[in-house]
Design a protein around this motif. Structure first.
Motif, PDB file in Angstrom:
ATOM      1  N   SER A   1      50.417  95.120   3.773  1.00 45.25           N
ATOM      2  CA  SER A   1      51.338  95.248   2.655  1.00 45.25           C
ATOM      3  C   SER A   1      51.494  96.696   2.221  1.00 45.25           C
ATOM      4  O   SER A   1      50.536  97.454   2.168  1.00 45.25           O
ATOM      5  CB  SER A   1      50.843  94.418   1.471  1.00 45.25           C
TER       6      SER A   1
ATOM      7  N   PHE B   1      55.557  90.546  -1.041  1.00 42.96           N
ATOM      8  CA  PHE B   1      54.890  91.682  -0.417  1.00 42.96           C
ATOM      9  C   PHE B   1      55.716  92.111   0.784  1.00 42.96           C
ATOM     10  O   PHE B   1      56.164  91.268   1.564  1.00 42.96           O
ATOM     11  CB  PHE B   1      53.485  91.288   0.052  1.00 42.96           C
TER      12      PHE B   1
ATOM     13  N   LYS C   1      54.699  95.691  -3.464  1.00 42.08           N
ATOM     14  CA  LYS C   1      54.733  94.355  -4.046  1.00 42.08           C
ATOM     15  C   LYS C   1      55.797  94.347  -5.138  1.00 42.08           C
ATOM     16  O   LYS C   1      55.884  95.261  -5.943  1.00 42.08           O
ATOM     17  CB  LYS C   1      53.372  94.007  -4.646  1.00 42.08           C
TER      18      LYS C   1
END
Length: 184
Positions: free
Chosen positions: A4, A16, A7
């Motif tokens: 990731s 993500f 977010k």
């Protein structure tokens, strides 16, 4: 192997973005309690391919994992915006641009319910807050078929195996502008 990089949180979702290839993990969120679902949809762009319908064959393609990407993350603005031939208001934008081909894959996450407009087809569609949409910018693609069409190959799955119950195109889908909904 999901790494990731960013977010995005809305009232109804937590999303993500992958740090390596164009993709997202999309968790639902209960807007009343804020509880985030354990399960999520994982979507990756796998390949762009040009298909010749007359001969029934793929005439050229590019795999998404064959390239490195420059990644640009844009926070939402309340000012109306036009990007990737899409008119919208108040959406996060994550842009993956291939260093190999120059193709850009743009993911949008909408912060509010709204009607968006595809400026090429003049098609409008309603998107709910938390919806993820993507579009492509394909500069100088040397089309080999007469219809100048590309197919997008994506992998959609759930992070908890065997939990997806259905995936269907929505009623407003056309050959030029399509959307689908999945349930788990």
């Amino acid at each position: 192997d999901f790494e990731s990089i960013y977010k995005v949180e809305t009232n109804s979702s937590v999303i993500f973005f992958d740090a390596v290839t164009p993709g997202v993990i999309h968790h639902g969120r209960n807007p009343e309690t804020g509880e985030v679902s354990e399960n999520a949809f994982r979507t990756y762009i796998v390949e762009l391919q040009e298909f010749d319908p007359e001969h029934g064959e793929i005439v050229q393609h590019i795999f998404a994992n064959e390239s490195a990407y420059n990644i640009d993350f844009n926070l939402p603005s309340l000012t109306p915006s036009i990007e990737s031939s899409l008119a919208f208001v108040n959406a996060y934008r994550m842009v993956y641009t291939s260093t190999l081909s120059g193709i850009s894959i743009v993911f949008f996450v909408f912060e509010e319910d709204q009607i968006i407009t595809d400026l090429i087809t003049n098609k409008t569609t309603f998107v709910e807050e938390g919806t993820v949409k993507f579009s492509l910018s394909i500069p100088l693609w040397p089309f080999l078929n007469e219809r100048n069409e590309l197919q997008i190959v994506a992998n959609i799955s759930t992070i908890i195996p065997n939990e997806m119950t259905e995936c269907n195109f929505t009623p407003d889908s056309t050959a030029e502008f399509s959307s689908f909904q999945c349930k788990s």
